[in-house]
Scaffold this motif. Structure first.
Motif, PDB file in Angstrom:
ATOM      1  N   PHE A  86       0.846  -1.198   0.000  1.00  0.00           N
ATOM      2  CA  PHE A  86       0.000   0.000   0.000  1.00  0.00           C
ATOM      3  C   PHE A  86       0.881   1.247   0.000  1.00  0.00           C
ATOM      4  CE2 PHE A  86      -2.535   3.430   1.669  1.00  0.00           C
ATOM      5  CZ  PHE A  86      -3.762   3.248   1.049  1.00  0.00           C
ATOM      6  N   GLY A  87       2.021   1.183   0.712  1.00  0.00           N
ATOM      7  CA  GLY A  87       2.944   2.300   0.691  1.00  0.00           C
ATOM      8  C   GLY A  87       3.495   2.555  -0.702  1.00  0.00           C
ATOM      9  N   VAL A  88       3.756   1.482  -1.460  1.00  0.00           N
ATOM     10  CA  VAL A  88       4.195   1.635  -2.845  1.00  0.00           C
ATOM     11  C   VAL A  88       3.090   2.284  -3.672  1.00  0.00           C
ATOM     12  CG1 VAL A  88       4.908   0.409  -4.939  1.00  0.00           C
ATOM     13  CG2 VAL A  88       5.796  -0.310  -2.699  1.00  0.00           C
ATOM     14  N   PHE A 114      -5.042  -5.744  -4.908  1.00  0.00           N
ATOM     15  CA  PHE A 114      -4.693  -6.427  -3.660  1.00  0.00           C
ATOM     16  C   PHE A 114      -4.963  -5.558  -2.433  1.00  0.00           C
ATOM     17  CE2 PHE A 114      -2.112  -8.014  -7.139  1.00  0.00           C
ATOM     18  CZ  PHE A 114      -2.353  -9.372  -7.067  1.00  0.00           C
ATOM     19  N   THR A 115      -4.770  -4.246  -2.566  1.00  0.00           N
ATOM     20  CA  THR A 115      -5.048  -3.348  -1.438  1.00  0.00           C
ATOM     21  C   THR A 115      -6.526  -3.000  -1.339  1.00  0.00           C
ATOM     22  OG1 THR A 115      -4.704  -1.314  -2.725  1.00  0.00           O
ATOM     23  CG2 THR A 115      -2.750  -2.318  -1.698  1.00  0.00           C
ATOM     24  N   LEU A 116      -7.295  -3.326  -2.388  1.00  0.00           N
ATOM     25  CA  LEU A 116      -8.742  -3.055  -2.461  1.00  0.00           C
ATOM     26  C   LEU A 116      -9.038  -1.559  -2.503  1.00  0.00           C
ATOM     27  CD1 LEU A 116     -10.000  -5.670   0.198  1.00  0.00           C
ATOM     28  CD2 LEU A 116      -9.488  -6.025  -2.230  1.00  0.00           C
ATOM     29  N   THR A 117      -8.056  -0.750  -2.847  1.00  0.00           N
ATOM     30  CA  THR A 117      -8.190   0.706  -2.834  1.00  0.00           C
ATOM     31  C   THR A 117      -8.090   1.250  -4.249  1.00  0.00           C
ATOM     32  OG1 THR A 117      -7.196   0.829  -0.635  1.00  0.00           O
ATOM     33  CG2 THR A 117      -7.195   2.845  -1.940  1.00  0.00           C
ATOM     34  N   HIS A 173     -11.041   2.071  15.283  1.00  0.00           N
ATOM     35  CA  HIS A 173      -9.825   1.296  15.064  1.00  0.00           C
ATOM     36  C   HIS A 173     -10.060  -0.197  14.802  1.00  0.00           C
ATOM     37  CE1 HIS A 173      -7.668   4.856  16.193  1.00  0.00           C
ATOM     38  NE2 HIS A 173      -8.210   4.868  17.381  1.00  0.00           N
ATOM     39  N   LEU A 174     -11.210  -0.727  15.173  1.00  0.00           N
ATOM     40  CA  LEU A 174     -11.440  -2.163  15.007  1.00  0.00           C
ATOM     41  C   LEU A 174     -12.489  -2.452  13.933  1.00  0.00           C
ATOM     42  CD1 LEU A 174     -10.592  -4.945  16.084  1.00  0.00           C
ATOM     43  CD2 LEU A 174     -12.532  -4.819  17.672  1.00  0.00           C
ATOM     44  N   ILE A 175     -13.646  -1.825  14.047  1.00  0.00           N
ATOM     45  CA  ILE A 175     -14.739  -2.104  13.112  1.00  0.00           C
ATOM     46  C   ILE A 175     -14.593  -1.294  11.829  1.00  0.00           C
ATOM     47  CG2 ILE A 175     -17.243  -2.022  12.805  1.00  0.00           C
ATOM     48  CD1 ILE A 175     -17.506  -2.310  15.860  1.00  0.00           C
ATOM     49  N   GLY A 176     -14.233  -0.040  11.975  1.00  0.00           N
ATOM     50  CA  GLY A 176     -14.222   0.873  10.845  1.00  0.00           C
ATOM     51  C   GLY A 176     -13.251   0.538   9.720  1.00  0.00           C
ATOM     52  N   PRO A 177     -11.970   0.257  10.009  1.00  0.00           N
ATOM     53  CA  PRO A 177     -11.025   0.038   8.905  1.00  0.00           C
ATOM     54  C   PRO A 177     -11.401  -1.095   7.951  1.00  0.00           C
ATOM     55  CG  PRO A 177      -9.835   0.536  10.919  1.00  0.00           C
ATOM     56  CD  PRO A 177     -11.275   0.390  11.316  1.00  0.00           C
ATOM     57  N   PRO A 178     -11.755  -2.311   8.444  1.00  0.00           N
ATOM     58  CA  PRO A 178     -12.156  -3.343   7.470  1.00  0.00           C
ATOM     59  C   PRO A 178     -13.395  -2.960   6.673  1.00  0.00           C
ATOM     60  CG  PRO A 178     -11.647  -4.325   9.604  1.00  0.00           C
ATOM     61  CD  PRO A 178     -11.716  -2.855   9.819  1.00  0.00           C
ATOM     62  N   LEU A 179     -14.367  -2.332   7.340  1.00  0.00           N
ATOM     63  CA  LEU A 179     -15.557  -1.902   6.605  1.00  0.00           C
ATOM     64  C   LEU A 179     -15.197  -0.919   5.508  1.00  0.00           C
ATOM     65  CD1 LEU A 179     -18.266  -1.405   9.393  1.00  0.00           C
ATOM     66  CD2 LEU A 179     -18.190  -3.182   7.641  1.00  0.00           C
ATOM     67  N   TYR A 180     -14.287   0.005   5.816  1.00  0.00           N
ATOM     68  CA  TYR A 180     -13.906   1.011   4.833  1.00  0.00           C
ATOM     69  C   TYR A 180     -13.185   0.378   3.643  1.00  0.00           C
ATOM     70  CZ  TYR A 180     -11.559   4.949   2.641  1.00  0.00           C
ATOM     71  OH  TYR A 180     -11.095   5.846   1.724  1.00  0.00           O
ATOM     72  N   PHE A 181     -12.169  -0.435   3.923  1.00  0.00           N
ATOM     73  CA  PHE A 181     -11.364  -0.975   2.833  1.00  0.00           C
ATOM     74  C   PHE A 181     -12.108  -2.040   2.028  1.00  0.00           C
ATOM     75  CE2 PHE A 181      -7.920   1.006   5.186  1.00  0.00           C
ATOM     76  CZ  PHE A 181      -7.094   1.455   4.163  1.00  0.00           C
ATOM     77  N   PHE A 234      -8.006  -7.760   6.536  1.00  0.00           N
ATOM     78  CA  PHE A 234      -8.394  -7.161   7.805  1.00  0.00           C
ATOM     79  C   PHE A 234      -7.177  -6.657   8.568  1.00  0.00           C
ATOM     80  CE2 PHE A 234     -12.938  -8.481   9.019  1.00  0.00           C
ATOM     81  CZ  PHE A 234     -13.346  -8.435   7.697  1.00  0.00           C
ATOM     82  N   LEU A 235      -6.142  -7.489   8.654  1.00  0.00           N
ATOM     83  CA  LEU A 235      -4.944  -7.076   9.381  1.00  0.00           C
ATOM     84  C   LEU A 235      -4.323  -5.831   8.752  1.00  0.00           C
ATOM     85  CD1 LEU A 235      -2.775  -7.525  11.531  1.00  0.00           C
ATOM     86  CD2 LEU A 235      -1.615  -9.069   9.927  1.00  0.00           C
ATOM     87  N   ALA A 236      -4.199  -5.817   7.433  1.00  0.00           N
ATOM     88  CA  ALA A 236      -3.618  -4.656   6.757  1.00  0.00           C
ATOM     89  C   ALA A 236      -4.469  -3.412   6.986  1.00  0.00           C
ATOM     90  CB  ALA A 236      -3.467  -4.938   5.265  1.00  0.00           C
ATOM     91  N   SER A 237      -5.792  -3.574   6.988  1.00  0.00           N
ATOM     92  CA  SER A 237      -6.660  -2.413   7.210  1.00  0.00           C
ATOM     93  C   SER A 237      -6.518  -1.881   8.629  1.00  0.00           C
ATOM     94  CB  SER A 237      -8.121  -2.782   6.931  1.00  0.00           C
ATOM     95  OG  SER A 237      -8.660  -3.627   7.943  1.00  0.00           O
ATOM     96  N   TRP A 238      -6.372  -2.761   9.606  1.00  0.00           N
ATOM     97  CA  TRP A 238      -6.187  -2.298  10.987  1.00  0.00           C
ATOM     98  C   TRP A 238      -4.874  -1.537  11.136  1.00  0.00           C
ATOM     99  CZ3 TRP A 238      -7.837  -7.816  12.572  1.00  0.00           C
ATOM    100  CH2 TRP A 238      -9.232  -7.863  12.744  1.00  0.00           C
TER     101      TRP A 238
END
Length: 344
Positions: A86-88, A114-117, A173-181, A234-238
């Motif tokens: 994602f940084g790349v 892969f980043t879903l973004t 920090h827990l629910i929001g990031p996976p939902l967003y990505f 999920f881990l990457a989104s968190w």
């Protein structure tokens, strides 16, 4: 209602460095020396990271399909590698990773699967973030929603509850990031930029996701694909969500009314230098050196450390250790009188 305040002992008790205009200009000139991309370094970083990620992802798919479920533990390094990718993609969005704009776009779009973004839309909205971060009159694009004490006090009780829910650590920090990505970025509607600007980028990515993950699901089964892909995502989104939070949501951050706002001052005072162990800095692509990145977003991530090492003054600005960052979790409102983020 009670007035929000900083709880006793919350302060990091580190002197806040205030820079004059001459020092800001000097640091800006220093950073200019590191803004040019190095294709050799860029291809090495992208190639090694992408190869390692594909190996980990392939082994997890094999483990889920064959019953070798121990291989699913690879979601930990795979999630870290996805953060690095994602940084790349992020640097490609700034056209800073490779010397060629065409290559930046091609690699950025490839990684978005892969980043879903969505690469195009995210790059545009992120550019707005860079030109508005810390400006109280231009909030809302690329920010964690933040109200001032007076704005919060003026809300209706129902609106206060909604803001408190949004800023609650479990949601933010827990629910929001996976939902967003995973989910919110699939819709071109209700985005920060108008739908017409989001439609092409988001829907093109959705089609690519359908083709890739749909084909894998037909071949291996939807359950197998979900078991291999979702824990990594999920881990990457968190991790990504947490990094974005602490990059700007720390106690002594910087906000100004539009008339007084200056981009370089906001970059150095409103973006943290998140001090991490080398291994975490590697997985996060040096994004913890966020104050330098905001001062000059054309510096590729593989040159940020050299820029920091060559100028000691940059190492003293907006420093935030991991233990200090944990105390940022409860911060929720900007107090203009104290010039600090404070808790409810």
């Amino acid at each position: 209602m009670s007035v929000p305040h900083v709880a006793p002992g919350r302060s990091f008790q580190r002197p806040v460095v205030r820079l004059d205009d001459a020092e800001i200009r000097r640091l800006s000139r220093h950073c200019l020396r590191y803004r040019d991309a190095d294709d050799r370094a860029a291809w090495f970083q992208f190639g090694t990271t992408f190869a390692l990620f594909l190996c980990a992802a392939g082994l997890m798919l094999f483990g889920a399909a064959s019953g070798a479920y121990a291989l699913l533990a690879l979601f930990l390094p795979a999630g870290g590698l996805l953060v690095r990718l994602f940084g790349v993609q992020h640097d490609c969005g700034h056209n800073s990773f490779f010397t060629s704009k065409r290559t930046n776009r091609a690699v950025g779009r490839l990684l978005s699967v892969f980043t879903l973004t969505p690469f195009g839309y995210w790059s545009r909205s992120h550019a707005v973030h860079h030109t508005t971060a810390g400006d109280l009159g231009r909030r809302g694009i690329g920010d964690v929603d933040t109200l001032t004490i007076d704005e919060y006090a003026a809300l209706t009780p129902a609106a206060r509850r909604r803001y408190r829910i949004y800023r609650h650590p479990l949601v933010l920090h827990l629910i929001g990031p996976p939902l967003y990505f995973v989910l919110f970025q699939r819709s071109p509607f209700a985005q920060a930029l108008p739908a017409r600007e989001a439609w092409r980028s988001i829907m093109a990515l959705n089609l690519a996701l359908l083709l890739l993950y749909g084909s894998l699901s037909v071949a291996l089964g939807a359950g197998v694909v979900a078991l291999a892909v979702l824990p990594t995502a999920f881990l990457a989104s968190w991790v990504g969500g947490w990094l974005f939070f602490v990059q700007h949501q720390f106690e002594d951050t910087h906000w100004e009314e539009s008339a007084q706002w200056r981009q370089q001052q906001a970059a150095l005072s409103g973006s943290s230098y998140y001090v991490m162990p080398r291994v975490l800095q590697w997985f996060t692509g040096n994004i913890g050196l966020h104050h330098i990145h905001h001062l000059n977003p054309r510096i590729p991530n593989y040159r940020l450390q050299a820029c920091l090492d060559a100028e000691p003054a940059l190492g003293a600005l907006s420093r935030l250790t991991i233990s200090e960052s944990l105390r940022c979790v409860g911060l929720a409102l900007w107090d203009p009188a104290q010039r600090k983020l404070v808790a409810f």
